[in-house]
Design an enzyme around this catalytic site. Structure first.
Site, short mmCIF file in Angstrom:
data_model
loop_
_atom_site.label_atom_id
_atom_site.label_comp_id
_atom_site.label_asym_id
_atom_site.label_seq_id
_atom_site.Cartn_x
_atom_site.Cartn_y
_atom_site.Cartn_z
N CYS A 86 0.84 -1.20 0.00
CA CYS A 86 0.00 0.00 0.00
C CYS A 86 0.87 1.25 0.00
O CYS A 86 1.50 1.57 -0.99
CB CYS A 86 -0.98 -0.03 1.17
SG CYS A 86 -2.36 1.12 0.99
N HIS A 174 -3.68 -5.29 0.34
CA HIS A 174 -3.13 -5.79 1.60
C HIS A 174 -3.18 -7.32 1.62
O HIS A 174 -4.21 -7.91 1.97
CB HIS A 174 -3.92 -5.22 2.79
CG HIS A 174 -3.67 -3.79 3.04
ND1 HIS A 174 -2.67 -3.33 3.87
CD2 HIS A 174 -4.28 -2.68 2.55
CE1 HIS A 174 -2.67 -2.00 3.89
NE2 HIS A 174 -3.64 -1.58 3.10
N GLU A 176 -1.89 -9.26 3.70
CA GLU A 176 -1.91 -9.76 5.07
C GLU A 176 -3.31 -9.93 5.63
O GLU A 176 -3.52 -10.62 6.63
CB GLU A 176 -1.09 -8.85 5.99
CG GLU A 176 -1.70 -7.47 6.25
CD GLU A 176 -1.34 -6.43 5.21
OE1 GLU A 176 -1.41 -5.22 5.52
OE2 GLU A 176 -0.99 -6.82 4.08
#
Length: 517
Positions: A86, A174, A176
């Site tokens: 990001c 993202h 994650e």
């Protein structure tokens, strides 16, 4: 957070620019048996041979802001595998001749990949049309000449890139976050295939390295450790005992804010584990210090300060004690870091984070400060700690003190202990306890009208709280059966004098926290 262990262990360095998801990056890597550390972007350690790669996190800042983070990227780029997430990706584009502008259509939430370059090492196993999680107000409009687009969505052309001739990558989404379907694949590709991490961060390797580190650090020094009966302190005690044996002196303090019968039950549970444990009844001292105080932060500070005072006094009973052992874990450390100079804003203070006052002559040793909660349990299982201890729900250091909203009195503690006992026993009797990560009862600072028999009552209300979580960073409220909640309400109202109303908390974290204070 440098230590003996970190110089020996293969490490992925995560530079934190303030993203709410930074901790999740670490969680995902640990799940891959890859050790990693989070450091503020402006307080990063010098690279060593142990560092196998670097990840730049997201950020609430725009790269166009004057006060935006500005890391010394030349220390990493082209020298070690680098992944920007990001903000990290936008920084890598903007800093080398690309253009980052405000998004015409702000992407926040789910998005679909419309293009995946299957020739890139980092895209292996990531399918086209799969879902990713976006959270950005800026867009990478153009990239430098030697950058190559490897991901796109319908609204964002540069959803990911790699730098030709370098092991440097950037993704706008993202990976994650669980909502990114193949995010785990991408992170595995980066840390295993690109960074060449050997995935040897296991409970057994942690135990071996940590015990060696403790022996080197402590030598023949004596350590005092505060036990609570919970997972963290029990695992910390076992690690220390394994390292220094009889030089560990455990103390269990009754602060008057424990669960019903917990003081006696905890002392009993440690029999047979080989630990030297002393029980200290200090509840009147805590009640006196807390009298009349309603502010949550002040209550936490008071409980922490009295806790330290008790330990200081007890330390004088142990000749030549030099260390205070604590069960601090990684989320405690992360949540206690301020926004200035580091990751996320301070959510709450933790009673076992931040060092000791000058008058206390003990140094602090924290064997678990690099672990998340689920990792602590896995280490405990490897150590052979009984399931009845490892399976216990997390319990906050300040105990019931932060589950009584407002001031604390012995009578309020008694009421809450009785309600809590009914709730926890009910979860166990109904086979629900192991499905819940943490359960709590909150005594509310309100009274409500009720009817018992032919009499009108004006008594206290409580809130039941049960959440599911992996490590406490995020949590969802548990959908407990209505029949169970109905039975709990009846048992509590009929069985605990002073309660006439029971509610159930259906808030998740975020935006709420797990505890109410």
């Amino acid at each position: 957070m440098s230590c003996y262990l970190c110089t020996m262990q293969e490490t992925i360095l995560i530079l934190d620019f303030g993203s709410q998801y930074t901790q999740l990056i670490a969680r995902r890597l640990r799940e891959l048996n890859v050790y990693c550390e989070i450091h503020p972007w402006n307080k990063a350690p010098e690279l060593t041979q142990a560092h196998k790669g670097v990840i730049f996190s997201g950020s609430p800042f725009s790269v166009r802001d004057e006060k935006a983070p500005n890391p010394e990227v030349e220390k990493y780029k082209g020298k070690i595998p680098l992944l920007g997430v990001c903000f990290g990706a936008q920084f890598l584009a903007n800093n080398y001749g690309g253009e980052v502008l405000p998004s015409e259509i702000r992407e926040y939430g789910r998005a679909k990949l419309s293009f995946v370059d299957s020739n890139s090492l980092i895209t292996k196993g990531v399918e086209n049309s799969s879902q990713v999680w976006m959270s950005h107000g800026d867009t990478i409009k153009t990239i430098p000449d030697n950058y190559k687009v490897i991901f796109s969505t319908a609204d964002v052309n540069v959803a990911g890139f790699e730098i030709e001739g370098e092991m440097t990558y950037g993704v706008q989404f993202h990976p994650e976050v669980y909502h990114s379907e193949y995010g785990a694949n991408l992170l595995r590709n980066f840390v295993v295939d690109i960074c060449k991490c050997s995935q040897d961060w296991t409970p057994a390797s942690f135990i071996e390295s940590t015990v060696d580190e403790l022996r080197d650090k402590l030598n023949d020094d004596r350590v005092i450790l505060g036990l609570s009966g919970g997972v963290d302190s029990s695992v910390a005690a076992t690690l220390l005992h394994k390292a220094i044996g009889k030089n560990l002196y455990c103390i269990f303090v009754d602060n008057g804010l424990l669960r019903k019968n917990e003081f006696a039950d905890v002392l009993e549970s440690y029999k047979g584990m080989g630990l030297n444990v002393k029980g200290v009844d200090a509840k009147d001292r805590f009640y006196s210090a807390l009298k009349g105080e309603s502010d949550p932060e002040k209550k936490r500070k008071i409980i922490g300060n009295v806790f330290i005072e008790v330990f200081d006094e007890e330390s004088h009973e142990v000749e030549n004690a030099k260390w205070l052992g604590q069960g601090t874990i990684y989320p405690d450390v992360i949540e206690s870091v301020s926004a200035t100079g580091g990751p996320s804003a301070t959510i709450k203070s933790h009673h076992n984070v931040g060092g000791l006052p000058d008058f206390m002559k003990l140094k602090v040793v924290e064997p678990l400060k690099l672990l998340f909660k689920d990792e602590v349990r896995r280490v405990g299982k490897e150590l052979g700690i009984p399931d009845n201890i490892l399976g216990r729900h997390p319990f906050p250091g300040p105990g019931l003190g932060i589950r009584i909203l407002g001031d604390i009195t012995p009578e309020k503690v008694r009421i809450l202990q009785e309600v809590d006992h009914i709730f926890i026993k009910g979860l166990k009797d109904w086979g629900l306890y192991d499905d819940v990560w943490q359960a709590a009862v909150i005594l509310l600072p309100v009274q409500s009208v009720g009817v018992m028999g032919d009499e009108r009552t004006y008594e206290n209300a409580v809130a039941l709280r049960a959440v599911s979580s992996t490590d406490g960073m995020t949590a969802d409220w548990c959908h407990l059966p209505y029949d169970f909640l109905s039975k709990m309400s009846n048992e509590i109202i009929n069985g605990v004098k002073g309660i006439n109303r029971v509610t159930y908390d259906i808030s998740s974290k975020p935006p709420a926290t797990i505890e109410w204070e």
